[in-house]
Design an enzyme around this catalytic site. Structure first.
Site, PDB file in Angstrom:
ATOM      1  N   GLU A 175       0.792  -1.226   0.000  1.00  0.00           N
ATOM      2  CA  GLU A 175       0.000   0.000   0.000  1.00  0.00           C
ATOM      3  C   GLU A 175       0.828   1.281   0.000  1.00  0.00           C
ATOM      4  OE1 GLU A 175      -2.988  -0.042   3.054  1.00  0.00           O
ATOM      5  OE2 GLU A 175      -3.899  -1.886   2.333  1.00  0.00           O
ATOM      6  N   GLU A 387      -5.013  -8.734   1.201  1.00  0.00           N
ATOM      7  CA  GLU A 387      -5.632  -8.406   2.486  1.00  0.00           C
ATOM      8  C   GLU A 387      -7.123  -8.227   2.275  1.00  0.00           C
ATOM      9  OE1 GLU A 387      -4.163  -5.011   4.725  1.00  0.00           O
ATOM     10  OE2 GLU A 387      -2.096  -5.584   4.309  1.00  0.00           O
TER      11      GLU A 387
HETATM   12  C1  FCB Z   1      -4.220  -2.013   5.664  1.00  0.00           C
HETATM   13  C2  FCB Z   1      -2.816  -2.295   6.147  1.00  0.00           C
HETATM   14  C3  FCB Z   1      -2.736  -3.323   7.246  1.00  0.00           C
HETATM   15  C4  FCB Z   1      -3.881  -3.189   8.232  1.00  0.00           C
HETATM   16  C5  FCB Z   1      -5.199  -3.122   7.497  1.00  0.00           C
HETATM   17  C6  FCB Z   1      -6.393  -3.040   8.413  1.00  0.00           C
HETATM   18  O1  FCB Z   1      -4.268  -0.725   5.141  1.00  0.00           O
HETATM   19  O2  FCB Z   1      -2.015  -2.735   5.081  1.00  0.00           O
HETATM   20  O3  FCB Z   1      -1.482  -3.223   7.866  1.00  0.00           O
HETATM   21  O4  FCB Z   1      -3.674  -2.126   9.056  1.00  0.00           O
HETATM   22  O5  FCB Z   1      -5.209  -2.039   6.631  1.00  0.00           O
END
Ligand code: FCB
Length: 481
Positions: A175, A387
């Site tokens: 990110e 994620e």
């Molecule tokens: C993302 C991050 C991760 C975590 C999630 C909830 O933006 O990559 O580390 O904090 O959100």
């Protein structure tokens, strides 16, 4: 079996044999041992110690103590039946000040982690940078300093040499949107700088680091089937609508602008070798982009094998009328600065619920659409959800965490992923965020994302009901009833 439901609450959907079910974490969020075995300070150590930056003054000093509980945590992953584990490497464990030779003790920790995964049949996926920049590099300008991109490439090379014989998949950055815009624009993340110009400079240097880092990795890794990727939190952007549900005419402009800043600022250079012209125009009053030097775009535009997609919710935007109070429901909280350089006149509209404990709206259809859109834009590029998950206020009662809301969230998002695959998306796997409750950045330990509960006093781990549900999904390869 319940399929094709309007609310994405399907069951019975089957995933292909080679689809990789795993879970994800990040170094600063779980490791602890912040001052051990030669680890240097990172920007998150500094930031979390700065009064008012992290809720309750929480820090990652001890976190989940994963550094000392590695073997037990590996056993936990095996008990869950994970097929892959996405973790990140703490750069300041490898190079305390971001330069020089690799710290043998730091390397040994990750080497033990990778060996432990492989011994349990779990595929290792390593992210090189999940936000814990060595503080010494920040002192020299951090991501606003071009030199940091070259230091990142050196570090990538060291890791490629150390673990390249065993690592299945490498991810350069997690990110970069957050690193650049939250770190240097809004200031809600480390290093807490609030400058639109700095944020856009950081965007470019992160892109450059991705390209240089990939080349350095490829140069060092001696495993022909290793895969290379980057992970982006692409924004699923919707237009504001009028009372009849029709898109507001001015919303199209807002969508275009936010898409340029949030998405195309990364996919442009990384995947197409160019910055979008409209991004440069939109931000011309913030910066002249002179930090992009001749040849940089060729360096950034490296082939990747998989694009990592992090998805939690959507945003809805329109142009602000300049009169009413500007709504800023972008999911990133109130801040001293703006994470949207040059587009401070875009309004982020409050979206309909339900919401998670982060206040983020639950929208599985957004995930399906994001994957389908990406596939249409980059038809030959395989995708992986690196994620997805949700925070809720979990409690342990009689040894059980009955987190039905998280099971529901996961069911709906696995359904969305499956629907995208049915529509032709080449989706390779799904890494649930997160393996365990952890340090949620500016929210400290107040937001629980784990499928495993962590008691921060005893550090005891308890598999939540969602963890058991996920085990069942992995074992059967079908979304459970
Ligand atoms: C993302 C991050 C991760 C975590 C999630 C909830 O933006 O990559 O580390 O904090 O959100």
């Amino acid at each position: 079996m319940n399929q094709g439901t309007p609310d994405y609450r399907d069951s019975g959907l089957e995933f292909p044999a080679d689809f990789v079910f795993g879970s994800a974490t990040a170094s600063y969020q779980i490791e602890g041992a912040a001052h051990e075995d030669g680890r240097g300070p990172s920007i998150w150590d500094t930031f979390s110690r700065t009064p008012g930056k992290v809720l309750h003054g929480h820090t990652g000093d001890s976190a989940c103590d994963h550094y000392h509980r590695l073997d037990a945590d590996l056993d936990l992953m095996q008990r869950l039946g994970l097929e892959s584990y996405r973790f990140s490497i703490a750069w300041p464990r490898i190079q305390a000040e971001g330069t020089g030779p690799a710290n043998a003790k730091g390397v040994a920790f990750y080497s033990r982690l990778v060996d432990g995964l492989l011994a349990r049949g779990i595929t290792p996926i390593a992210t090189l940078y999940h936000w814990d920049l060595p503080q010494a590099l920040e002192d020299a300008g951090g991501w606003t300093n071009r030199d940091t991109s070259y230091r990142f490439a050196d570090y990538a090379h060291l890791m490629g040499e150390a673990l390249g014989d065993r690592m299945a998949m490498w991810t350069t950055l997690n990110e970069p949107w957050c690193s650049a815009y939250l770190g240097y624009g809004s200031g809600v993340h480390a290093p807490g700088i609030t400058s639109g110009r700095a944020a856009l400079t950081a965007v470019h240097h992160l892109n450059l680091a991705h390209g240089l880092g990939l080349s350095a990795l490829r140069d060092a890794v001696r495993k022909p089937d290793a895969q290379y990727s980057a992970t982006l939190n692409l924004h699923m952007i919707r237009p504001g609508r009028d009372a009849d549900g029709e898109p507001l005419p001015e919303s199209a402009e807002a969508v275009r602008r936010i898409d340029a800043l949030a998405n195309r600022a990364f996919t442009g250079p990384m995947l197409q070798g160019e910055y979008p012209v409209d991004l440069l125009e939109d931000t011309a009053h913030v910066t002249d982009w002179q930090f992009v030097r001749p040849g940089d775009l060729e360096l950034i535009h490296q082939p990747i094998d998989v694009l990592g997609v992090n998805y939690y919710s959507t945003v809805t935007v329109t142009m602000w009328d300049g009169v009413s109070a500007r709504s800023n429901a972008d999911g990133h909280g109130d801040a001293a600065g703006s994470p949207w350089p040059g587009s401070e006149d875009v309004e982020f509209i409050q979206q309909p619920g339900p919401y998670t404990a982060m206040g983020w709206n639950i929208a599985p259809d957004g995930l399906e659409q994001l994957l389908v859109d990406l596939h249409e834009q980059f038809p030959t590029l395989p995708l992986m959800i690196t994620e997805n998950g949700a925070a809720f206020d979990d409690e342990v009662r009689d040894g059980v965490v009955q987190d039905d809301a998280r099971i529901d969230y996961l069911r709906r998002h696995f359904t969305a992923a499956h629907r995208a695959m049915e529509r032709g998306v080449d989706l390779r796997g799904y890494q649930v965020w997160s393996l365990m409750d952890n340090f949620e950045w500016a929210y400290g330990y107040t937001k629980r994302f784990g499928i495993v509960h962590v008691d921060y006093d005893s550090l005891e781990r308890t598999i939540k009901q969602s963890g058991h549900w996920y085990s069942e999904l992995i074992a059967s390869r079908r979304i459970p009833e």
